[in-house]
Motif scaffolding. Sequence first.
Motif, short mmCIF file in Angstrom:
data_model
loop_
_atom_site.label_atom_id
_atom_site.label_comp_id
_atom_site.label_asym_id
_atom_site.label_seq_id
_atom_site.Cartn_x
_atom_site.Cartn_y
_atom_site.Cartn_z
N SER A 61 -9.95 5.57 -1.16
CA SER A 61 -9.42 5.30 0.18
C SER A 61 -8.06 5.98 0.33
CB SER A 61 -9.25 3.79 0.37
OG SER A 61 -8.19 3.32 -0.46
N ALA A 62 -7.58 6.02 1.55
CA ALA A 62 -6.24 6.58 1.81
C ALA A 62 -5.19 5.83 1.01
CB ALA A 62 -5.92 6.56 3.30
N ALA A 63 -5.33 4.51 0.93
CA ALA A 63 -4.37 3.69 0.17
C ALA A 63 -4.41 4.04 -1.32
CB ALA A 63 -4.66 2.21 0.38
N THR A 84 2.56 8.23 2.34
CA THR A 84 2.03 7.02 2.97
C THR A 84 0.54 7.16 3.25
OG1 THR A 84 2.43 7.76 5.22
CG2 THR A 84 4.26 6.63 4.09
N GLN A 85 -0.10 6.03 3.55
CA GLN A 85 -1.50 6.07 3.97
C GLN A 85 -1.64 6.92 5.24
OE1 GLN A 85 -3.75 2.36 4.10
NE2 GLN A 85 -2.16 1.41 2.86
#
Length: 110
Positions: A61-63, A84-85
């Motif tokens: 995921s982006a996170a 950052t995400q």
Amino acid sequence: SCHGSDAGGISGAFPPLINSEWVTSKKSVPVRILLHGMEGEVNVQGQNYQGNMPSFKARLSAAEIAAILNYLREESQGNHANITQQDIIDIEKRYSNRTSPWQTDELNQN
């Protein structure tokens, strides 16, 4: 696991990630590598490596991408901007038509 348990690389096979200019450069470079992969010859800390870094776009995921890259950047010498995400999402949108891994010369140009 490919780059070693401490991200210090495996000599001759997988480059180190800690203190690698590919990780510590402007945000878009390491993000694009994780999103789309990278192939061909790469020089890291004075040593050449030939290989293929797979895309993790479908697996992380982006996170998760932000967390991994921020960890590597924090462990590296110097003061590197936090990713950052939203950075991940914006970079992914900008290169949404990309279907092949990056070559080193392409990453250095953009």
